[in-house]
Design a protein around this motif. Structure first.
Motif, mmCIF file in Angstrom:
data_model
loop_
_atom_site.group_PDB
_atom_site.id
_atom_site.type_symbol
_atom_site.label_atom_id
_atom_site.label_comp_id
_atom_site.label_asym_id
_atom_site.label_seq_id
_atom_site.Cartn_x
_atom_site.Cartn_y
_atom_site.Cartn_z
ATOM 1 N N GLU A 42 0.828 -1.200 0.000
ATOM 2 C CA GLU A 42 0.000 0.000 0.000
ATOM 3 C C GLU A 42 0.865 1.254 0.000
ATOM 4 O OE1 GLU A 42 -3.595 2.165 2.534
ATOM 5 O OE2 GLU A 42 -2.841 0.212 3.159
ATOM 6 N N THR A 45 2.939 1.498 -3.487
ATOM 7 C CA THR A 45 2.075 1.789 -4.636
ATOM 8 C C THR A 45 1.404 3.152 -4.506
ATOM 9 O OG1 THR A 45 0.294 0.499 -3.600
ATOM 10 C CG2 THR A 45 1.657 -0.618 -5.219
ATOM 11 N N ASP A 46 1.057 3.558 -3.292
ATOM 12 C CA ASP A 46 0.502 4.900 -3.113
ATOM 13 C C ASP A 46 1.503 5.965 -3.545
ATOM 14 O OD1 ASP A 46 -1.856 3.929 -2.179
ATOM 15 O OD2 ASP A 46 -1.647 4.661 -0.130
ATOM 16 N N LYS A 50 1.058 8.158 -7.014
ATOM 17 C CA LYS A 50 0.885 9.610 -6.912
ATOM 18 C C LYS A 50 1.941 10.339 -7.717
ATOM 19 C CE LYS A 50 -1.094 13.326 -5.486
ATOM 20 N NZ LYS A 50 -2.456 13.633 -5.957
ATOM 21 N N TYR A 70 2.634 15.855 -0.978
ATOM 22 C CA TYR A 70 1.812 14.673 -0.712
ATOM 23 C C TYR A 70 1.903 14.349 0.768
ATOM 24 C CZ TYR A 70 -0.200 10.000 -1.223
ATOM 25 O OH TYR A 70 -1.001 8.891 -1.117
ATOM 26 N N ASP A 266 -7.060 0.107 3.591
ATOM 27 C CA ASP A 266 -6.822 -0.872 2.536
ATOM 28 C C ASP A 266 -8.140 -1.466 2.050
ATOM 29 O OD1 ASP A 266 -4.756 -2.463 1.045
ATOM 30 O OD2 ASP A 266 -5.825 -4.110 2.012
ATOM 31 N N LYS A 269 -10.013 1.048 -0.327
ATOM 32 C CA LYS A 269 -9.429 1.057 -1.669
ATOM 33 C C LYS A 269 -9.792 -0.215 -2.429
ATOM 34 C CE LYS A 269 -5.418 3.675 -0.079
ATOM 35 N NZ LYS A 269 -3.951 3.645 0.127
ATOM 36 N N GLY A 296 -6.465 4.533 -5.476
ATOM 37 C CA GLY A 296 -5.347 4.161 -4.624
ATOM 38 C C GLY A 296 -4.722 5.322 -3.890
ATOM 39 N N THR A 297 -4.791 6.522 -4.452
ATOM 40 C CA THR A 297 -4.102 7.663 -3.839
ATOM 41 C C THR A 297 -5.047 8.706 -3.243
ATOM 42 O OG1 THR A 297 -4.009 8.777 -6.001
ATOM 43 C CG2 THR A 297 -2.112 7.420 -5.362
ATOM 44 N N GLU A 298 -6.293 8.759 -3.726
ATOM 45 C CA GLU A 298 -7.221 9.804 -3.250
ATOM 46 C C GLU A 298 -8.666 9.337 -3.422
ATOM 47 O OE1 GLU A 298 -6.131 13.197 -5.614
ATOM 48 O OE2 GLU A 298 -6.891 12.316 -7.479
#
Length: 621
Positions: A42, A45-46, A50, A70, A266, A269, A296-298
């Motif tokens: 997580e 990949t985040d 991003k 970020y 998690d 998402k 995944g990011t927002e």
């Protein structure tokens, strides 16, 4: 007491500002590093997703300074004189240190312009190097990872050391290939100078732990999940509907986080991706992020923008989204999470454990994708078993053919497949995944020369555990999969039947390299407890064989005694078509023959037609 001792500071700092030339200690009672693959995946990949949303090929490196910051959460520090102690956030800081250590080696290997990051990992004083996260029992491990990119943890090492080695070894598979090149220095610049953490500093332990407890008990950390909750509840009519949704939300977020750190995030998402994403960023330069990536990011911002598309158009719809949809998928996600760490050999969810043992973190979204709110319990379990079996077969085939199974390699293909299986019935699902497997070019048939080497030893250990367990259970005995994979505390190792003595085999091999290669073929391998494996050491096959008889059935099958007064095993040999036999001597031809036996067992363990049988479809298509 001074005024300073009662003060509390809170400031947003970049990763560089937090780690550069700092020396953090961790109190003894919270020193263990416990993050699992899921949390590592997580974070990595985040961060990379991003960055890829911001990066463009035509940017100069100076453009990174203008990229938006970020936010990566908060940490709590107790400042004791000149020494800062991490009260909350050591898991994240430790993982960031592992990532920086990996990036340092990667940029050196690739020869890209080197960004200075050593000072974020360690500092040096009077010729002595010490790591910025200063934990004595980790230092040898961190030194090995820093200098060689590898570390062999002694068996007596603390839990943290084994976890550090395991997580470090997984980073390369999680780190996107498109960043392993010209974009790498841009990413490191961004990670150092644009990723921010709020550092909250207290000047005595009482204040620090009071802050920690308050932020956790009262939910004062403003996370994407909190923002999503606020948006959803604001769109539900005040009174009973909103109160009910709030109770469901709070109950599930607390329940999931009790199972694992950040598990609620998690889940959100995974759920949103499995049910609502429609596209994933193509794996080519300058491709734009799609909704899968944005979730995944927002995910909180994504849902606000796509609320009408997914049917959130009224108070009732918003309420049902929480009290019905979230409740349903959270319940199934909880089951998946528990199935990853438990094992019931008769459960339809057992394949989830097998896949988790291969560190395949993409399975959760695929497992949730075909589930529908109106599915009954039997349908849910059937779908979970079909998807679990499919992944299990695919991973086994790839490992058998020396193909990568890591996150970054499989992310695009498995997510595209997830879109195709969303909401399918059990029979549709089985047919779709069965067709997918039939179109695979690499199966057990495509490689008759499977070898063990340093990079695949862990994977082959799991493959051998499954083959051994199959022989055990098909002979009427209790499953020994958990024991073989170390789950009962007994450490098993991959054993070579041939000792490493080329001079004993000069009649078959003129060159030592040919002997070594043949010795590493799967037909020469077994799983044995470490204590026995070590004691056999340099013994000849003739000396080892009677001792194998006292081990698991796959090892015992080398000895003639296994075929006497062993009705369950004898029945398996008679009915399965598997060409078991005992060996008085073990030659090069024996290894080849034994390898053919293992491949035949594997074809029964991982049979694509089982997907159809689970769905009640008779025969293969």
């Amino acid at each position: 007491m001074s005024e300073r001792a009662n003060s509390i500071d809170g400031v947003a700092k970049t990763i560089a500002e937090i780690l550069k030339d700092k020396k953090y200690s961790i109190d003894y009672y919270q020193r263990e590093y416990k993050w699992e693959t899921k949390q590592l995946a997580e974070l990595v990949t985040d961060l990379t997703a991003k960055f890829l949303q911001l990066y463009s090929l035509d940017h100069k490196r100076t453009a990174v300074g203008g990229y938006p910051g970020y936010y990566l959460g908060s940490i709590i520090i107790s400042q004791k004189g000149n020494q800062p102690f991490v009260v909350d956030g050591q898991q994240r800081l430790t993982t960031l240190t592992l990532l920086l250590t990996y990036l340092r080696r990667l940029q050196s290997d690739l020869g890209t312009p080197e960004v200075k990051i050593d000072e974020l990992i360690y500092s040096e004083s009077y010729g002595e190097k010490s790591f910025n996260l200063d934990v004595v029992d980790r230092n040898d491990c961190m030194q090995g990872l820093f200098e060689q990119g590898a570390y062999e943890a002694p068996p007596e090492s603390v839990e943290s050391v084994h976890t550090l080695v395991a997580r470090y070894g997984e980073i390369d598979g999680l780190f996107p290939d498109e960043l392993k090149g010209d974009a790498l220095p841009y990413f490191i610049d961004w990670l150092k100078d644009r990723v921010q953490i709020v550092q909250i500093t207290a000047y005595n332990d009482d204040d620090a732990y009071a802050i920690f407890e308050t932020m956790n008990d009262r939910g004062l950390k403003l996370t994407p999940a909190d923002m999503l909750k606020g948006y959803l509840l604001a769109n539900i009519d005040d009174g009973m509907p909103r109160a009910k949704a709030n109770d469901v939300w709070r109950s599930w977020m607390r329940r999931l986080d009790d199972l694992g750190e950040s598990l609620s995030s998690d889940f959100l998402k995974t759920w949103l991706r499995s049910q609502y994403s429609t596209k994933i960023r193509e794996r080519k330069k300058d491709a734009k992020p799609q909704d899968w990536d944005r979730i995944g990011t927002e995910f909180h911002r994504w849902l606000r923008g796509d609320s009408k598309r997914i049917g959130l158009t009224s108070s009732d719809a918003f309420g049902a989204f929480v009290t019905r949809d979230l409740d349903f998928y959270a319940r199934q996600y909880e089951r998946l999470t528990q199935a990853e760490v438990t094992f019931d050999p008769s459960s339809p969810l057992r394949f989830i454990r097998f896949n988790a043992d291969h560190r395949f973190t993409l399975q959760d979204q695929m497992l949730l994708a075909p589930l529908r709110i109106d599915d009954d319990a039997a349908s849910i379990d059937t779908k979970l078993e079909i998807v679990g079996r499919f992944i299990d077969i695919l991973l086994a085939w790839r490992i058998w053919n020396f193909r990568a199974t890591d996150y970054s390699t499989m992310q695009y293909g498995m997510t595209a497949l997830m879109f195709r299986i969303r909401g399918l019935s059990s029979t549709e699902l089985a047919r779709e995944l069965h067709r997918y497997l039939l179109n695979e070019s690499e199966t057990f048939e495509s490689n008759d020369d499977l070898l063990v080497h340093q990079q695949n030893r862990g994977q082959l250990h799991k493959i051998l555990a499954r083959l051994t367990d199959y022989v055990t259970t098909q002979s009427g005995q209790a499953s020994n999969y958990v024991e073989l994979t170390g789950g009962t505390g007994v450490k098993y190792e991959v054993e070579h039947i041939w000792a490493n003595h080329a001079e004993r085999h000069t009649d078959e091999f003129a060159h030592e390299a040919d002997f070594a290669r043949h010795r590493n073929r799967i037909g020469d391998l077994l799983l044995l407890p470490k204590q026995h494996n070590g004691s056999y050491n340099d013994d000849t096959y003739e000396q080892k064989r009677p001792r194998y008889f006292s081990q698991n059935l796959l090892a015992a099958s080398l000895d003639p005694q296994a075929y006497e007064k062993n009705p369950g095993f004898i029945r398996l040999v008679r009915n399965s078509g598997l060409k078991f036999r005992a060996y008085d001597t073990f030659t090069a031809a024996s290894i080849t023959e034994r390898g053919d036996l293992f491949r035949a067992i594997a074809k029964q363990v991982w049979d694509p037609d089982d997907l159809l049988r689970v769905a009640g479809i008779v025969g293969a298509e």
